[in-house]
Design a protein around this motif. Structure first.
Motif, PDB file in Angstrom:
ATOM      1  N   SER A 137       0.816  -1.218   0.000  1.00 31.07           N
ATOM      2  CA  SER A 137       0.000   0.000   0.000  1.00 31.07           C
ATOM      3  C   SER A 137       0.845   1.261   0.000  1.00 31.07           C
ATOM      4  O   SER A 137       0.318   2.355  -0.250  1.00 31.07           O
ATOM      5  CB  SER A 137      -0.946   0.006   1.203  1.00 31.07           C
ATOM      6  OG  SER A 137      -0.216  -0.113   2.419  1.00 31.07           O
TER       7      SER A 137
ATOM      8  N   ALA B 214      -4.346   1.230  -5.114  1.00 26.37           N
ATOM      9  CA  ALA B 214      -5.003  -0.049  -4.883  1.00 26.37           C
ATOM     10  C   ALA B 214      -5.512  -0.634  -6.197  1.00 26.37           C
ATOM     11  O   ALA B 214      -5.862   0.088  -7.128  1.00 26.37           O
ATOM     12  CB  ALA B 214      -6.169   0.123  -3.912  1.00 26.37           C
TER      13      ALA B 214
ATOM     14  N   THR C 105      -8.287  -2.840  -8.378  1.00 27.68           N
ATOM     15  CA  THR C 105      -9.721  -3.127  -8.365  1.00 27.68           C
ATOM     16  C   THR C 105     -10.043  -4.400  -9.141  1.00 27.68           C
ATOM     17  O   THR C 105     -11.214  -4.726  -9.327  1.00 27.68           O
ATOM     18  CB  THR C 105     -10.510  -1.949  -8.978  1.00 27.68           C
ATOM     19  OG1 THR C 105     -10.035  -1.710 -10.312  1.00 27.68           O
ATOM     20  CG2 THR C 105     -10.339  -0.690  -8.150  1.00 27.68           C
TER      21      THR C 105
ATOM     22  N   ASP D 197     -13.830   0.490   4.589  1.00 30.36           N
ATOM     23  CA  ASP D 197     -12.596   0.841   3.870  1.00 30.36           C
ATOM     24  C   ASP D 197     -11.451  -0.121   4.195  1.00 30.36           C
ATOM     25  O   ASP D 197     -10.274   0.244   4.113  1.00 30.36           O
ATOM     26  CB  ASP D 197     -12.180   2.274   4.206  1.00 30.36           C
ATOM     27  CG  ASP D 197     -11.997   2.498   5.709  1.00 30.36           C
ATOM     28  OD1 ASP D 197     -12.317   1.580   6.491  1.00 30.36           O
ATOM     29  OD2 ASP D 197     -11.536   3.596   6.097  1.00 30.36           O
TER      30      ASP D 197
ATOM     31  N   VAL E 222      -8.472  -2.734   4.249  1.00 28.91           N
ATOM     32  CA  VAL E 222      -7.346  -2.908   3.323  1.00 28.91           C
ATOM     33  C   VAL E 222      -6.815  -4.333   3.433  1.00 28.91           C
ATOM     34  O   VAL E 222      -6.660  -4.874   4.528  1.00 28.91           O
ATOM     35  CB  VAL E 222      -6.224  -1.897   3.631  1.00 28.91           C
ATOM     36  CG1 VAL E 222      -4.945  -2.244   2.864  1.00 28.91           C
ATOM     37  CG2 VAL E 222      -6.671  -0.484   3.289  1.00 28.91           C
TER      38      VAL E 222
ATOM     39  N   GLU F 277      -3.518  -6.541   1.878  1.00 30.12           N
ATOM     40  CA  GLU F 277      -2.285  -6.522   1.084  1.00 30.12           C
ATOM     41  C   GLU F 277      -1.473  -7.767   1.364  1.00 30.12           C
ATOM     42  O   GLU F 277      -1.620  -8.399   2.409  1.00 30.12           O
ATOM     43  CB  GLU F 277      -1.481  -5.252   1.320  1.00 30.12           C
ATOM     44  CG  GLU F 277      -1.278  -4.838   2.751  1.00 30.12           C
ATOM     45  CD  GLU F 277      -0.727  -3.414   2.836  1.00 30.12           C
ATOM     46  OE1 GLU F 277      -0.008  -2.989   1.917  1.00 30.12           O
ATOM     47  OE2 GLU F 277      -1.004  -2.723   3.832  1.00 30.12           O
TER      48      GLU F 277
ATOM     49  N   TRP G  34      -2.539  -4.667  -3.614  1.00 31.70           N
ATOM     50  CA  TRP G  34      -3.387  -4.477  -2.448  1.00 31.70           C
ATOM     51  C   TRP G  34      -4.778  -4.016  -2.882  1.00 31.70           C
ATOM     52  O   TRP G  34      -4.970  -3.527  -3.990  1.00 31.70           O
ATOM     53  CB  TRP G  34      -2.757  -3.509  -1.462  1.00 31.70           C
ATOM     54  CG  TRP G  34      -2.589  -2.082  -1.922  1.00 31.70           C
ATOM     55  CD1 TRP G  34      -1.702  -1.614  -2.847  1.00 31.70           C
ATOM     56  CD2 TRP G  34      -3.331  -0.949  -1.463  1.00 31.70           C
ATOM     57  NE1 TRP G  34      -1.839  -0.261  -3.000  1.00 31.70           N
ATOM     58  CE2 TRP G  34      -2.816   0.186  -2.154  1.00 31.70           C
ATOM     59  CE3 TRP G  34      -4.350  -0.762  -0.534  1.00 31.70           C
ATOM     60  CZ2 TRP G  34      -3.311   1.476  -1.944  1.00 31.70           C
ATOM     61  CZ3 TRP G  34      -4.830   0.523  -0.312  1.00 31.70           C
ATOM     62  CH2 TRP G  34      -4.320   1.628  -1.014  1.00 31.70           C
ATOM     63  N   TYR G  35      -5.729  -4.233  -1.995  1.00 34.37           N
ATOM     64  CA  TYR G  35      -7.121  -3.878  -2.258  1.00 34.37           C
ATOM     65  C   TYR G  35      -7.649  -3.002  -1.131  1.00 34.37           C
ATOM     66  O   TYR G  35      -7.280  -3.188   0.038  1.00 34.37           O
ATOM     67  CB  TYR G  35      -7.980  -5.137  -2.385  1.00 34.37           C
ATOM     68  CG  TYR G  35      -7.617  -5.989  -3.573  1.00 34.37           C
ATOM     69  CD1 TYR G  35      -8.136  -5.719  -4.834  1.00 34.37           C
ATOM     70  CD2 TYR G  35      -6.727  -7.055  -3.436  1.00 34.37           C
ATOM     71  CE1 TYR G  35      -7.786  -6.492  -5.932  1.00 34.37           C
ATOM     72  CE2 TYR G  35      -6.367  -7.825  -4.533  1.00 34.37           C
ATOM     73  CZ  TYR G  35      -6.908  -7.540  -5.782  1.00 34.37           C
ATOM     74  OH  TYR G  35      -6.550  -8.298  -6.875  1.00 34.37           O
ATOM     75  N   ALA G  36      -8.496  -2.063  -1.484  1.00 34.90           N
ATOM     76  CA  ALA G  36      -9.104  -1.160  -0.511  1.00 34.90           C
ATOM     77  C   ALA G  36     -10.623  -1.249  -0.621  1.00 34.90           C
ATOM     78  O   ALA G  36     -11.181  -1.173  -1.715  1.00 34.90           O
ATOM     79  CB  ALA G  36      -8.639   0.277  -0.744  1.00 34.90           C
TER      80      ALA G  36
ATOM     81  N   SER H 135     -14.245  -3.143   1.494  1.00 32.42           N
ATOM     82  CA  SER H 135     -14.713  -4.493   1.811  1.00 32.42           C
ATOM     83  C   SER H 135     -15.183  -5.253   0.573  1.00 32.42           C
ATOM     84  O   SER H 135     -15.057  -6.480   0.502  1.00 32.42           O
ATOM     85  CB  SER H 135     -15.835  -4.418   2.846  1.00 32.42           C
ATOM     86  OG  SER H 135     -16.910  -3.613   2.370  1.00 32.42           O
TER      87      SER H 135
ATOM     88  N   TYR I  42     -12.068  -6.537  -1.234  1.00 35.59           N
ATOM     89  CA  TYR I  42     -11.505  -7.539  -0.324  1.00 35.59           C
ATOM     90  C   TYR I  42     -12.263  -8.849  -0.494  1.00 35.59           C
ATOM     91  O   TYR I  42     -11.661  -9.927  -0.661  1.00 35.59           O
ATOM     92  CB  TYR I  42     -11.646  -7.012   1.108  1.00 35.59           C
ATOM     93  CG  TYR I  42     -10.939  -7.763   2.214  1.00 35.59           C
ATOM     94  CD1 TYR I  42     -11.196  -9.116   2.477  1.00 35.59           C
ATOM     95  CD2 TYR I  42     -10.051  -7.115   3.047  1.00 35.59           C
ATOM     96  CE1 TYR I  42     -10.563  -9.783   3.523  1.00 35.59           C
ATOM     97  CE2 TYR I  42      -9.413  -7.768   4.097  1.00 35.59           C
ATOM     98  CZ  TYR I  42      -9.681  -9.099   4.333  1.00 35.59           C
ATOM     99  OH  TYR I  42      -9.064  -9.759   5.362  1.00 35.59           O
TER     100      TYR I  42
ATOM    101  N   HIS J   6      -7.708  -3.851   8.560  1.00 37.17           N
ATOM    102  CA  HIS J   6      -6.496  -4.083   7.778  1.00 37.17           C
ATOM    103  C   HIS J   6      -6.064  -5.530   7.962  1.00 37.17           C
ATOM    104  O   HIS J   6      -6.101  -6.055   9.073  1.00 37.17           O
ATOM    105  CB  HIS J   6      -5.384  -3.151   8.274  1.00 37.17           C
ATOM    106  CG  HIS J   6      -4.318  -2.856   7.261  1.00 37.17           C
ATOM    107  ND1 HIS J   6      -3.579  -1.692   7.272  1.00 37.17           N
ATOM    108  CD2 HIS J   6      -3.846  -3.569   6.204  1.00 37.17           C
ATOM    109  CE1 HIS J   6      -2.705  -1.700   6.277  1.00 37.17           C
ATOM    110  NE2 HIS J   6      -2.852  -2.829   5.612  1.00 37.17           N
TER     111      HIS J   6
END
Length: 335
Positions: free
Chosen positions: A104, A109, A111, A241, A243, A245, A252-254, A256, A259, A315
């Motif tokens: 991150s 991030a 998608t 929100d 995260v 990784e 990495w993803y941001a 829910s 995720y 996180h």
């Protein structure tokens, strides 16, 4: 001055360094070994690497042993003196080195839950810290992953000043002596370091301790959902929100939703019931995740370090490094 035969690299884990030296003028017995663990933690905060921290703490103790006859208890305590040595050992080690980030900290991030998972071993990734070093409640705030990651953004000397003053609570005068500088310089560096961290760190009151009953319940529910590969249940335990990784994959993803989409991909790639063993790392709840194998058992897949807030899991840093598995003493498989 020769190094004693009983002092070896293997003592990082198994032995000790204890040199009893009495100076007729000072009547001092110098015992370095009780400081080993906290010196490892200090070096870890400075470099973000468990393996480097253990090596540099060992180097600190070796230098202290060699210089023991020059130590003067009237000028500084043993602890203050050792931290001076350790900090300067770390500053030397940091010369010319790139900082240790998390994914991150390197870019935007993703998608796309289907992006190829290609590890990047050229990046010196931030590493987690085992519970044996982070089990002191007073040390937890200074070893949380978010804090250590944020500290890596600072120039090395600012990093040292912040840790010595705000985490270890040395006085400005002591830090000035440790770093061979002036009190005004220490004060100026500390102000700049605090300002830089103010926007990089989550608010401390939002992070809950691993022993908190609500945290235990949240982690237990997460483990149940994870073992059942129940993505919908996992997502309900996340903040909006959250995260995710996965070093050494620079991805990495941001949020829910993303995720959850990525976890759905993981469970599709490795179908079946998973196993998760709760533990702690960096003073935070963590788990060792085991995926189904072809023999009907489960093999070690990842080490996951969670940040739990009153709103849910905010996180998850997922590590997949066999060297770290060994450092945490994790079983490679479970029946």
């Amino acid at each position: 001055m020769s190094v004693p035969s009983w002092f070896s690299r293997s003592q990082v884990h198994t032995g000790g360094l204890r040199e009893t030296h009495r100076d007729p003028g000072h009547n001092l017995a110098v015992d370095f070994e009780p400081f080993r663990r906290e010196l490892v933690v200090h070096c870890y905060r400075m470099l973000g690497s468990l393996h480097d921290a253990e090596d540099l703490a060992q180097e600190t103790l070796l230098r202290a042993w060699k210089a023991r006859e020059r130590y003067d208890e009237r000028r500084a305590s043993v602890r203050t003196w050792l931290y001076r040595i350790a900090t300067n050992v770390c500053l030397t080690a940091l010369e010319g080195r790139a900082r240790r980030p998390l994914p991150s900290g390197l870019g935007a991030a993703s998608t796309d839950p289907g992006v190829p998972l290609v590890p990047d071993f050229e990046v010196p990734w931030l590493q987690p810290l085992p519970a044996r070093y982070a089990d002191d409640p007073q040390a937890r705030a200074g070893v949380r992953l978010a804090f250590v990651a944020a500290v890596q953004l600072l120039p090395p000397r600012q990093r040292a000043v912040l840790l010595l003053r705000d985490v270890l609570q040395f006085s400005a005068a002591e830090v000035a002596t440790q770093l061979d500088t002036s009190v005004p310089s220490v004060t100026s560096s500390l102000q700049r370091a605090r300002a830089a961290l103010a926007t990089a760190m989550p608010r401390e009151h939002e992070v809950r301790e691993p022993g908190d009953q609500a945290v235990r319940e949240t982690v237990e529910r997460y483990v149940r959902a994870f073992e059942a590969a129940d993505v919908a249940a996992l997502v309900t335990l996340l903040t909006d929100d959250a995260v995710l990784e996965m070093p050494p994959v620079p991805l990495w993803y941001a949020g829910s939703a993303d995720y959850g989409r990525f976890m759905a991909r993981v469970f599709t790639m490795r179908p079946g019931a998973w196993r998760a063993v709760p533990l702690t790392a960096n003073g935070q709840p963590a788990l060792a995740a085991y995926c189904p194998d072809d023999d009907g058992g489960h093999r070690l897949h990842t080490l996951q370090v969670l940040t739990v807030t009153p709103a849910g899991i905010a996180h998850n840093v997922v590590f997949q490094d066999p060297r770290l598995f060994a450092a945490f003493g994790l079983a490679v498989s479970v029946p």
